[in-house]
Write an enzyme that holds these catalytic residues in place. Structure first.
Site, PDB file in Angstrom:
ATOM      1  N   ARG A  62       0.843  -1.198   0.000  1.00 40.09           N
ATOM      2  CA  ARG A  62       0.000   0.000   0.000  1.00 40.09           C
ATOM      3  C   ARG A  62       0.880   1.251   0.000  1.00 40.09           C
ATOM      4  NH1 ARG A  62      -4.285   0.503  -2.142  1.00 40.09           N
ATOM      5  NH2 ARG A  62      -5.349  -1.097  -0.933  1.00 40.09           N
TER       6      ARG A  62
ATOM      7  N   ARG B 152       2.545  -6.160 -10.221  1.00 43.03           N
ATOM      8  CA  ARG B 152       2.991  -5.608  -8.921  1.00 43.03           C
ATOM      9  C   ARG B 152       3.116  -6.675  -7.835  1.00 43.03           C
ATOM     10  NH1 ARG B 152      -2.280  -2.347  -6.443  1.00 43.03           N
ATOM     11  NH2 ARG B 152      -3.869  -3.860  -7.083  1.00 43.03           N
TER      12      ARG B 152
ATOM     13  N   HIS C  89       1.125   3.782 -10.625  1.00 45.92           N
ATOM     14  CA  HIS C  89       0.030   4.170  -9.714  1.00 45.92           C
ATOM     15  C   HIS C  89       0.621   4.853  -8.460  1.00 45.92           C
ATOM     16  CE1 HIS C  89      -3.315   3.641  -6.925  1.00 45.92           C
ATOM     17  NE2 HIS C  89      -4.039   3.016  -7.823  1.00 45.92           N
TER      18      HIS C  89
ATOM     19  N   ASP D 285     -12.072   9.833  -7.767  1.00 41.21           N
ATOM     20  CA  ASP D 285     -11.469   8.698  -8.489  1.00 41.21           C
ATOM     21  C   ASP D 285     -11.755   8.931  -9.968  1.00 41.21           C
ATOM     22  OD1 ASP D 285     -11.613   5.043  -8.042  1.00 41.21           O
ATOM     23  OD2 ASP D 285     -10.414   6.351  -9.368  1.00 41.21           O
TER      24      ASP D 285
ATOM     25  N   GLU E 282      -1.607   9.357 -11.177  1.00 41.03           N
ATOM     26  CA  GLU E 282      -1.047   8.169 -11.833  1.00 41.03           C
ATOM     27  C   GLU E 282      -0.915   8.410 -13.338  1.00 41.03           C
ATOM     28  OE1 GLU E 282      -4.306   6.240  -8.930  1.00 41.03           O
ATOM     29  OE2 GLU E 282      -3.868   5.064 -10.727  1.00 41.03           O
TER      30      GLU E 282
END
Ligand code: TA6
Length: 301
Positions: free
Chosen positions: A73, A99, A169, A213, A273
């Site tokens: 995170r 990732r 990101h 978002d 991002e």
């Protein structure tokens, strides 16, 4: 493994490799320009602090857990070969598998001006080929200097074209979400993922008063995060990317996620991002390569 890595790719006093208690391998970089840390799993940048900056530029959750096969995170997760949910397979991992799988070091060195460069390559496996049955290489080249530069290169080594979605990101460290604005996306269209998915157009700079978002499309613009509490601007320049995602989970979603650093770690992060997502997915023709590049710079004021 560690001793071999240090022997082959270590740079005395500048770049070394250590094993974290979770069994993951971290690369630590220190040079005249600043310091950083990267986890080999996911080629995941975890920290970057240029000399002269009191606070790190990259945010890492206080609850970030390092575990094999799990995403971390914060930092700069590599989303690839799709962004968001897989188009058809709901069981496939969100933001792709890059990732959470092993990467290996293929190059290290010192660039002109004392920058430190590290290049990693995703290690394909049965599992990745199940989800992505294409012959290709995915490399991340990262250069630690006055600025931080990342180059994500997809090489199609097969004889069939394929289409990817991707993003770096990146979670940026900010003073407080109520005291930042983002410039550079004025007039751009974006898919607003909060409350459905509607296409809207950005008017003026972006400020934050709730969950945000947004996938801005068809934009190659540099973004600037202006942070009045830390009195600095973070410049997010890019090339090979036509989408920019801007995300803050805000309090309800952050509490549900549970790993944003209770009680209000979410207030000190903002994701900007650099991506190729939704309308901007990229066709990589057989035998060609495509590179997404970002350059981050912090400027105090
Ligand atoms: O980039 C924004 C976003 O797609 C949000 O919708 C949220 O899901 C975030 O990524 C974090 O995703 P993750 O899979 O890392 O928890």
């Amino acid at each position: 493994m560690i001793s071999e890595l240090n022997a082959q790719f270590g740079i005395q006093g500048e770049l070394d490799f250590v094993e974290d208690g979770s069994g993951l391998i971290l690369s630590r970089i220190t040079n005249a320009h600043g310091s950083g840390t990267l986890c080999l799993q996911g080629a995941h940048l975890m920290s970057w602090q240029p000399v002269g900056q009191k606070a790190p530029v990259i945010w890492l959750s206080k609850d970030a857990k390092l575990a094999v096969g799990k995403s971390i995170r914060g930092g700069a997760p590599v989303c690839w070969p799709w962004f968001g949910a897989h188009a058809t397979e709901s069981a496939f991992p969100g933001h792709g598998f890059a990732r959470t799988v092993p990467w290996r070091v293929i190059e290290s060195g010192r660039d002109v001006g004392g920058e430190t460069r590290l290049v990693l390559r995703l290690v394909a496996s049965e599992k990745t080929l199940e989800q992505w049955p294409h012959a290709c290489n995915l490399d991340l080249a990262i250069t630690f200097g006055e600025s931080l530069r990342m180059e994500l290169t997809t090489e199609n080594t097969g004889n069939e074209d394929f289409v990817i979605g991707e993003a770096l990101h990146t979670y940026f460290q900010i003073g407080d979400i109520s005291e930042v604005s983002v410039k550079g996306l004025e007039g751009c269209e974006y898919w607003d993922k909060v409350g459905g998915s509607n296409l809207k157009r950005q008017e003026g700079e972006i400020r934050f008063t709730g969950e945000t978002d947004r996938v801005y499309i068809n934009t190659a613009s540099e973004c600037v995060i202006r942070d009045d509490r830390l009195r600095r601007s973070i410049h997010v320049a890019k090339s090979g990317s036509l989408s920019t995602v801007v995300w803050t989970p805000w309090v309800e979603k952050a509490n549900k996620m549970g790993d944003m650093g209770q009680p209000d770690g979410w207030r000190e992060m903002l994701c900007v991002e650099s991506a190729n997502a939704l309308d901007n997915q990229v066709k990589v023709a057989a035998g060609t390569r495509h590179t997404l590049i970002v350059e981050y710079r912090a400027v105090s004021y």
